[in-house]
Scaffold this motif. Structure first.
Motif, PDB file in Angstrom:
ATOM      1  N   VAL B  23      -0.939  34.325 -22.897  1.00 17.86           N
ATOM      2  CA  VAL B  23      -0.332  34.797 -21.643  1.00 17.86           C
ATOM      3  C   VAL B  23      -1.392  35.037 -20.895  1.00 17.86           C
ATOM      4  CG1 VAL B  23       1.025  36.445 -20.465  1.00 17.86           C
ATOM      5  CG2 VAL B  23       1.511  36.085 -23.044  1.00 17.86           C
ATOM      6  N   LEU B  40       0.538  43.514 -23.835  1.00 16.11           N
ATOM      7  CA  LEU B  40       0.723  42.102 -24.484  1.00 16.11           C
ATOM      8  C   LEU B  40       0.061  41.939 -25.965  1.00 16.11           C
ATOM      9  CD1 LEU B  40       0.050  40.009 -21.345  1.00 16.11           C
ATOM     10  CD2 LEU B  40       1.966  40.085 -22.724  1.00 16.11           C
ATOM     11  N   CYS B  45       0.146  38.916 -28.555  1.00 17.22           N
ATOM     12  CA  CYS B  45      -0.050  37.810 -27.737  1.00 17.22           C
ATOM     13  C   CYS B  45      -1.673  37.550 -27.501  1.00 17.22           C
ATOM     14  CB  CYS B  45       0.523  37.868 -26.261  1.00 17.22           C
ATOM     15  SG  CYS B  45       2.319  37.698 -26.260  1.00 17.22           S
ATOM     16  N   VAL B  47      -4.235  37.290 -24.908  1.00 18.93           N
ATOM     17  CA  VAL B  47      -4.227  37.328 -23.653  1.00 18.93           C
ATOM     18  C   VAL B  47      -5.643  37.096 -22.753  1.00 18.93           C
ATOM     19  CG1 VAL B  47      -3.749  39.514 -21.897  1.00 18.93           C
ATOM     20  CG2 VAL B  47      -3.059  39.598 -24.237  1.00 18.93           C
ATOM     21  N   VAL B 142       7.950  43.962 -22.017  1.00 17.65           N
ATOM     22  CA  VAL B 142       6.982  42.790 -22.522  1.00 17.65           C
ATOM     23  C   VAL B 142       7.593  42.417 -23.917  1.00 17.65           C
ATOM     24  CG1 VAL B 142       4.672  42.329 -23.308  1.00 17.65           C
ATOM     25  CG2 VAL B 142       4.907  43.596 -21.326  1.00 17.65           C
ATOM     26  N   THR B 146       8.569  38.620 -24.417  1.00 18.92           N
ATOM     27  CA  THR B 146       7.949  37.689 -25.768  1.00 18.92           C
ATOM     28  C   THR B 146       8.943  37.473 -26.785  1.00 18.92           C
ATOM     29  OG1 THR B 146       7.050  39.771 -26.596  1.00 18.92           O
ATOM     30  CG2 THR B 146       5.475  38.893 -24.996  1.00 18.92           C
TER      31      THR B 146
END
Lengths: 151, 184
Positions: B23, B40, B45, B47, B142, B146
């Protein structure tokens, strides 16, 4: 003092900060993001917020001292401060920012000056309250305990 | 408009493990960048955080210096950007990306804003934003985003993104949204 007493003080102090509107749910959201991989996350974010606060309040002060005052510039700083205070759950600071923006829109210099004072006051109160909270947190961690969180 | 899942299935980021979302988060506030990065990472994720739309375009390779874009240079699966920023706004970044005549157009873009303004939300969604999140962004926002992207990646189904609501809806707001959805 033992861990239990430090934890009780921490819990009570945090509860009173919520009761008095210094903090809102977003602060709990920040606590949810703290874990073993990021054990000081809340303190780190709040430290950034303190630096931001001092910077932005200073910018607002300078902008209000210009002749003539550029209210859009003042508003830009207040808008930023409103954003970061909302992000950390600093409810009273955020609320002053909302009022402040209205005075900027109305180009009301006196109103703006009053809000700036209020903002400085609220920030100062918040800062000392949070520093007290973090002090208790450090005592608990030093004694090997865990931080009580509000559910 | 391609679903987020298509992007995830077809193109994996060069240095990501299979299924790992990369992301790109864009925002001019120090505090907000730190929070979104943590949100995140907790959601598993990878990031990258940048402070402006200009930097975002540079990172993506869309700043005018790269003329040819191929699959390998598509680095991110999702872009999350603030709406209000000095210089180029999140809305302008969204438009720029959606105007790309390449795979960049298909990267889902999520707009984040502290202001719940109906016309703003409507224009972002009309311009092709995947979603519009009201700040302060929460972990549940979030995670939902996701999870959706990962699920879509596995199932490959198309779900109209405009039906998902991530902001406070007054009855008038949701009426406006069903109007927009029916138009597309």
């Amino acid at each position: 003092m033992d861990v239990i007493q430090w934890q009780r003080q921490h819990r009570d102090h945090q509860a009173s900060m919520f009761r008095e509107g210094f903090l809102d749910d977003q602060f709990i959201q920040l606590q949810k993001l703290q874990d073993e991989t990021s054990p000081d996350f809340v303190i780190e974010v709040i430290t950034m917020f303190f630096a931001d606060s001092e910077n932005l309040i200073n910018n607002m002060k300078q902008a209000l001292e210009q002749t003539p005052v550029d209210f859009r510039q003042v508003d830009a700083h207040v808008h930023q401060y409103k954003g970061s205070s909302a992000s950390v759950g600093a409810a009273r600071v955020k609320n002053v920012c909302v009022t402040f923006r209205n005075f900027c829109d109305a180009q009301n210099l006196e109103g703006c000056a009053r809000c700036l004072q209020q903002l400085q006051h609220e920030y100062s109160l918040l800062k000392s309250n949070l520093q007290h909270l973090f002090g208790l947190q450090q005592q608990i961690q030093a004694a090997g305990g865990s931080i009580p969180t509000i559910e | 408009m391609a679903a987020a899942g298509d992007v995830l299935r077809q193109i994996l980021p060069e240095d990501g493990a299979a299924g790992e979302l990369h992301v790109l988060a864009v925002g001019d506030s120090h505090v907000d960048r730190k929070v979104i990065e943590r949100l995140l990472k907790i959601s598993s994720c990878k990031v990258t955080v940048v402070e402006s739309e200009t930097r975002a375009l540079q990172f993506l390779g869309l700043d005018g210096e790269n003329c040819s874009i191929d699959f390998d240079s598509l680095k991110v699966n999702l872009i999350m950007t603030d709406y209000s920023m000095p210089g180029m706004t999140g809305y302008e970044l969204l438009k720029k990306i959606k105007q790309e005549s390449s795979l960049f157009r298909e990267i889902p873009v999520v707009i984040m804003s502290s202001e719940n303004i109906l016309t703003r939300i409507a224009s972002c969604l009309e311009e092709g934003a995947e979603d519009f999140l009201l700040k302060p962004v929460k972990l549940s926002d979030v995670k939902r985003l996701t999870d959706f992207m990962r699920d879509e990646g596995m199932k490959g189904e198309k779900i109209c993104p405009k039906r998902r609501r991530s902001y406070d809806c007054t009855p008038s707001l949701s009426t406006a949204f069903s109007l927009i959805s029916h138009q597309s």
